[in-house]
Motif scaffolding. Structure first.
Motif, PDB file in Angstrom:
ATOM      1  N   VAL A 214     -90.257  64.174 -29.463  1.00  0.00           N
ATOM      2  CA  VAL A 214     -89.822  63.135 -28.538  1.00  0.00           C
ATOM      3  C   VAL A 214     -88.940  62.129 -29.282  1.00  0.00           C
ATOM      4  CG1 VAL A 214     -90.576  61.367 -26.923  1.00  0.00           C
ATOM      5  CG2 VAL A 214     -91.944  63.436 -27.229  1.00  0.00           C
ATOM      6  N   PRO A 215     -87.726  61.883 -28.798  1.00  0.00           N
ATOM      7  CA  PRO A 215     -86.825  60.961 -29.507  1.00  0.00           C
ATOM      8  C   PRO A 215     -87.338  59.521 -29.500  1.00  0.00           C
ATOM      9  CG  PRO A 215     -85.602  62.372 -27.981  1.00  0.00           C
ATOM     10  CD  PRO A 215     -87.056  62.530 -27.659  1.00  0.00           C
ATOM     11  N   GLU A 216     -87.215  58.872 -30.634  1.00  0.00           N
ATOM     12  CA  GLU A 216     -87.540  57.454 -30.756  1.00  0.00           C
ATOM     13  C   GLU A 216     -86.301  56.612 -31.015  1.00  0.00           C
ATOM     14  OE1 GLU A 216     -90.521  56.967 -33.707  1.00  0.00           O
ATOM     15  OE2 GLU A 216     -92.070  58.059 -32.584  1.00  0.00           O
ATOM     16  N   ARG A 217     -85.208  57.265 -31.414  1.00  0.00           N
ATOM     17  CA  ARG A 217     -83.937  56.584 -31.648  1.00  0.00           C
ATOM     18  C   ARG A 217     -82.841  57.328 -30.902  1.00  0.00           C
ATOM     19  NH1 ARG A 217     -82.908  55.693 -37.900  1.00  0.00           N
ATOM     20  NH2 ARG A 217     -81.255  54.424 -36.967  1.00  0.00           N
ATOM     21  N   LEU A 218     -81.717  56.647 -30.681  1.00  0.00           N
ATOM     22  CA  LEU A 218     -80.627  57.252 -29.927  1.00  0.00           C
ATOM     23  C   LEU A 218     -79.956  58.386 -30.699  1.00  0.00           C
ATOM     24  CD1 LEU A 218     -79.223  57.006 -27.227  1.00  0.00           C
ATOM     25  CD2 LEU A 218     -77.618  55.382 -28.246  1.00  0.00           C
ATOM     26  N   TYR A 219     -79.857  58.241 -32.015  1.00  0.00           N
ATOM     27  CA  TYR A 219     -79.250  59.278 -32.860  1.00  0.00           C
ATOM     28  C   TYR A 219     -80.203  59.602 -34.011  1.00  0.00           C
ATOM     29  CZ  TYR A 219     -74.940  57.889 -30.495  1.00  0.00           C
ATOM     30  OH  TYR A 219     -73.990  57.598 -29.545  1.00  0.00           O
ATOM     31  N   PRO A 220     -80.161  60.884 -34.426  1.00  0.00           N
ATOM     32  CA  PRO A 220     -79.481  62.032 -33.809  1.00  0.00           C
ATOM     33  C   PRO A 220     -80.406  62.783 -32.853  1.00  0.00           C
ATOM     34  CG  PRO A 220     -80.228  62.624 -36.002  1.00  0.00           C
ATOM     35  CD  PRO A 220     -80.674  61.186 -35.774  1.00  0.00           C
ATOM     36  N   ARG A 221     -79.810  63.459 -31.874  1.00  0.00           N
ATOM     37  CA  ARG A 221     -80.510  64.362 -30.963  1.00  0.00           C
ATOM     38  C   ARG A 221     -79.979  65.780 -31.201  1.00  0.00           C
ATOM     39  NH1 ARG A 221     -82.700  60.950 -26.700  1.00  0.00           N
ATOM     40  NH2 ARG A 221     -82.901  58.895 -27.698  1.00  0.00           N
ATOM     41  N   VAL A 222     -80.745  66.781 -30.798  1.00  0.00           N
ATOM     42  CA  VAL A 222     -80.412  68.168 -31.143  1.00  0.00           C
ATOM     43  C   VAL A 222     -79.509  68.819 -30.105  1.00  0.00           C
ATOM     44  CG1 VAL A 222     -81.327  70.477 -31.607  1.00  0.00           C
ATOM     45  CG2 VAL A 222     -82.595  68.454 -32.372  1.00  0.00           C
ATOM     46  N   VAL A 223     -78.422  69.432 -30.581  1.00  0.00           N
ATOM     47  CA  VAL A 223     -77.638  70.361 -29.767  1.00  0.00           C
ATOM     48  C   VAL A 223     -77.704  71.737 -30.421  1.00  0.00           C
ATOM     49  CG1 VAL A 223     -76.097  68.615 -28.816  1.00  0.00           C
ATOM     50  CG2 VAL A 223     -75.468  69.773 -30.919  1.00  0.00           C
ATOM     51  N   ARG A 224     -77.582  72.762 -29.602  1.00  0.00           N
ATOM     52  CA  ARG A 224     -77.765  74.139 -30.066  1.00  0.00           C
ATOM     53  C   ARG A 224     -76.654  75.045 -29.561  1.00  0.00           C
ATOM     54  NH1 ARG A 224     -81.765  76.919 -32.669  1.00  0.00           N
ATOM     55  NH2 ARG A 224     -83.634  75.705 -33.055  1.00  0.00           N
ATOM     56  N   GLY A 225     -76.485  76.181 -30.240  1.00  0.00           N
ATOM     57  CA  GLY A 225     -75.673  77.273 -29.730  1.00  0.00           C
ATOM     58  C   GLY A 225     -74.270  77.404 -30.265  1.00  0.00           C
ATOM     59  N   GLY A 226     -73.723  76.344 -30.890  1.00  0.00           N
ATOM     60  CA  GLY A 226     -72.349  76.421 -31.333  1.00  0.00           C
ATOM     61  C   GLY A 226     -71.364  76.391 -30.176  1.00  0.00           C
ATOM     62  N   SER A 227     -70.077  76.332 -30.496  1.00  0.00           N
ATOM     63  CA  SER A 227     -69.071  76.119 -29.451  1.00  0.00           C
ATOM     64  C   SER A 227     -67.761  76.817 -29.763  1.00  0.00           C
ATOM     65  CB  SER A 227     -68.810  74.615 -29.296  1.00  0.00           C
ATOM     66  OG  SER A 227     -68.010  74.138 -30.377  1.00  0.00           O
ATOM     67  N   TRP A 228     -66.819  76.644 -28.827  1.00  0.00           N
ATOM     68  CA  TRP A 228     -65.462  77.155 -28.995  1.00  0.00           C
ATOM     69  C   TRP A 228     -64.772  76.577 -30.220  1.00  0.00           C
ATOM     70  CZ3 TRP A 228     -61.590  73.505 -29.066  1.00  0.00           C
ATOM     71  CH2 TRP A 228     -61.904  72.256 -28.539  1.00  0.00           C
ATOM     72  N   PHE A 229     -65.267  75.481 -30.732  1.00  0.00           N
ATOM     73  CA  PHE A 229     -64.657  74.770 -31.850  1.00  0.00           C
ATOM     74  C   PHE A 229     -65.256  75.180 -33.190  1.00  0.00           C
ATOM     75  CE2 PHE A 229     -63.979  70.729 -34.295  1.00  0.00           C
ATOM     76  CZ  PHE A 229     -62.602  70.704 -34.214  1.00  0.00           C
ATOM     77  N   ASP A 230     -66.282  76.051 -33.176  1.00  0.00           N
ATOM     78  CA  ASP A 230     -67.055  76.358 -34.379  1.00  0.00           C
ATOM     79  C   ASP A 230     -66.732  77.710 -34.973  1.00  0.00           C
ATOM     80  OD1 ASP A 230     -68.785  74.059 -34.769  1.00  0.00           O
ATOM     81  OD2 ASP A 230     -69.775  74.638 -32.904  1.00  0.00           O
ATOM     82  N   ASP A 231     -67.115  77.858 -36.244  1.00  0.00           N
ATOM     83  CA  ASP A 231     -67.078  79.153 -36.910  1.00  0.00           C
ATOM     84  C   ASP A 231     -68.313  79.962 -36.510  1.00  0.00           C
ATOM     85  OD1 ASP A 231     -64.679  78.710 -38.308  1.00  0.00           O
ATOM     86  OD2 ASP A 231     -65.724  77.596 -39.885  1.00  0.00           O
ATOM     87  N   PRO A 232     -68.289  81.281 -36.719  1.00  0.00           N
ATOM     88  CA  PRO A 232     -69.384  82.136 -36.243  1.00  0.00           C
ATOM     89  C   PRO A 232     -70.770  81.745 -36.731  1.00  0.00           C
ATOM     90  CG  PRO A 232     -67.497  83.496 -36.809  1.00  0.00           C
ATOM     91  CD  PRO A 232     -67.163  82.089 -37.242  1.00  0.00           C
ATOM     92  N   ASP A 233     -70.891  81.225 -37.942  1.00  0.00           N
ATOM     93  CA  ASP A 233     -72.227  80.924 -38.473  1.00  0.00           C
ATOM     94  C   ASP A 233     -72.945  79.860 -37.655  1.00  0.00           C
ATOM     95  OD1 ASP A 233     -70.153  79.178 -39.944  1.00  0.00           O
ATOM     96  OD2 ASP A 233     -72.044  78.162 -40.430  1.00  0.00           O
ATOM     97  N   ARG A 234     -72.197  78.992 -36.961  1.00  0.00           N
ATOM     98  CA  ARG A 234     -72.822  77.940 -36.166  1.00  0.00           C
ATOM     99  C   ARG A 234     -73.287  78.448 -34.804  1.00  0.00           C
ATOM    100  NH1 ARG A 234     -75.078  75.867 -39.176  1.00  0.00           N
ATOM    101  NH2 ARG A 234     -75.591  74.176 -37.730  1.00  0.00           N
ATOM    102  N   LEU A 235     -72.975  79.714 -34.495  1.00  0.00           N
ATOM    103  CA  LEU A 235     -73.409  80.309 -33.239  1.00  0.00           C
ATOM    104  C   LEU A 235     -74.706  81.098 -33.388  1.00  0.00           C
ATOM    105  CD1 LEU A 235     -70.388  79.615 -32.676  1.00  0.00           C
ATOM    106  CD2 LEU A 235     -70.261  81.705 -31.327  1.00  0.00           C
ATOM    107  N   ARG A 236     -75.265  81.139 -34.604  1.00  0.00           N
ATOM    108  CA  ARG A 236     -76.512  81.878 -34.810  1.00  0.00           C
ATOM    109  C   ARG A 236     -77.648  81.274 -33.974  1.00  0.00           C
ATOM    110  NH1 ARG A 236     -78.525  80.885 -39.377  1.00  0.00           N
ATOM    111  NH2 ARG A 236     -77.177  79.081 -39.729  1.00  0.00           N
ATOM    112  N   SER A 237     -78.641  82.076 -33.659  1.00  0.00           N
ATOM    113  CA  SER A 237     -79.747  81.639 -32.806  1.00  0.00           C
ATOM    114  C   SER A 237     -80.506  80.455 -33.383  1.00  0.00           C
ATOM    115  CB  SER A 237     -80.715  82.798 -32.574  1.00  0.00           C
ATOM    116  OG  SER A 237     -80.094  83.855 -31.880  1.00  0.00           O
ATOM    117  N   ALA A 238     -80.594  80.348 -34.703  1.00  0.00           N
ATOM    118  CA  ALA A 238     -81.379  79.291 -35.336  1.00  0.00           C
ATOM    119  C   ALA A 238     -80.549  78.075 -35.739  1.00  0.00           C
ATOM    120  CB  ALA A 238     -82.103  79.836 -36.576  1.00  0.00           C
ATOM    121  N   ALA A 239     -79.236  78.126 -35.589  1.00  0.00           N
ATOM    122  CA  ALA A 239     -78.376  77.029 -36.047  1.00  0.00           C
ATOM    123  C   ALA A 239     -78.645  75.759 -35.247  1.00  0.00           C
ATOM    124  CB  ALA A 239     -76.911  77.426 -35.938  1.00  0.00           C
ATOM    125  N   ARG A 240     -78.664  74.607 -35.942  1.00  0.00           N
ATOM    126  CA  ARG A 240     -78.988  73.325 -35.327  1.00  0.00           C
ATOM    127  C   ARG A 240     -77.899  72.307 -35.678  1.00  0.00           C
ATOM    128  NH1 ARG A 240     -83.677  70.876 -37.713  1.00  0.00           N
ATOM    129  NH2 ARG A 240     -84.389  70.112 -35.683  1.00  0.00           N
TER     130      ARG A 240
END
Length: 294
Positions: A214-240
């Motif tokens: 449960v977040p207690e501060r505004l930053y940082p929060r978790v995003v997952r999955g990688g994006s169109w802007f990323d290299d392949p390693d950031r698209l791995r299932s476990a990448a955070r």
């Protein structure tokens, strides 16, 4: 009047995180631990502009603060008590496409409030997935770096080398084994969790059940999955990835907006609907986890 599709995700146990010998692994992906999640439904793909704009741009007056807790339709003239984003100060798709494309640039607070608004429209409880639910759904029973094993990433995800420097229409790549599209790439996706060390391993070495940091501060929060802007390693299932104040650098407002991350045109989200109806307190905890935090 917009339709969206959910995929039923069976409950179960899995090993969350990446093994130490996985290529491109980062320390925050481990140690691996056993996690059990309850059944839920998950959006077949990311929330699109078609789904998001009726919440974001509605002409019906709604409050702009963190949300009402005492809304009374007999005394308030607003149609509902779910707070609405302020008008955007620039065109938030940045010319990359709207109908059929993923909505982007929203804060986690905005994504939470969309879930609250969607719940009010449908009568069902929607929220962001926890980090554990997201990885469990992404893996879809697999243990490899990607849910498609040794398959071709170009067939399953949008990333820096094949995206033409922009996001793409949702659902155009092959789904994972459970029928979810765009879990690898296109846009990174908000989860409900605060970003920090991976979920701790229980002292008895047992199973973590439906964990949520449960977040207690505004930053940082978790995003997952990688994006169109990323290299392949950031698209791995476990990448955070953890969110940052830098995602608001272009924001001309003082104070900075609660609703928009103008520098994060690669961040979106998808919704989940859990099988068991939560308490009102649990609903409030999800929908308002970003309110008033600094």
């Amino acid at each position: 009047g917009v339709e969206f599709e959910l995929i039923a995700i069976p409950g179960g146990e899995f090993l969350m995180g990446s093994p130490e010998d996985e290529a491109d692994r980062l320390e925050d992906e481990g140690p691996r631990r056993k996690v059990k999640v309850s059944p839920f439904w998950m959006g077949k793909h990311e929330v699109t502009w078609d789904e998001y704009e009726p919440f974001m741009m509605t002409e019906v007056r709604r409050e702009k603060h963190g949300g009402w807790t005492d809304f009374d339709p007999a005394t308030h003239d607003a149609v509902d008590g779910v707070s609405q984003p302020t008008p955007p100060y620039t065109e938030m798709s940045f010319g990359m496409g709207q109908s059929g494309y993923p909505a982007v640039c929203m804060t986690q607070h905005a994504a939470n409030k969309y879930c609250q608004w969607l719940s009010a429209q449908t009568g069902h409880f929607y929220r962001l997935p926890t980090e554990a639910e997201w990885e469990y759904a992404c893996r879809a029973g697999t243990t490899s770096a990607y849910s498609f094993g040794d398959g071709d990433l170009d067939e399953h995800g949008w990333y820096y080398d094949n995206s033409n420097d922009k996001y793409q229409k949702v659902g155009t790549k092959k789904p994972n084994p459970w029928g979810l599209h765009d879990m690898h790439g296109n846009v990174s996706e908000w989860t409900a969790d605060a970003f920090g060390e991976a979920y701790p391993v229980p002292d008895d070495g047992g199973v973590l059940i439906n964990p949520w940091t449960v977040p207690e501060r505004l930053y940082p929060r978790v995003v997952r999955g990688g994006s169109w802007f990323d290299d392949p390693d950031r698209l791995r299932s476990a990448a955070r990835l953890g969110s940052s104040e830098d995602w608001k650098q272009q924001d001309p407002q003082l104070p900075k907006s609660l609703w928009y991350h103008t520098d994060a045109s690669w961040v979106g989200f998808r919704v989940v609907r859990q099988l068991e109806i939560p308490t009102l307190e649990e609903m409030d905890a999800h929908w308002n986890s970003a309110r008033g935090k600094r």
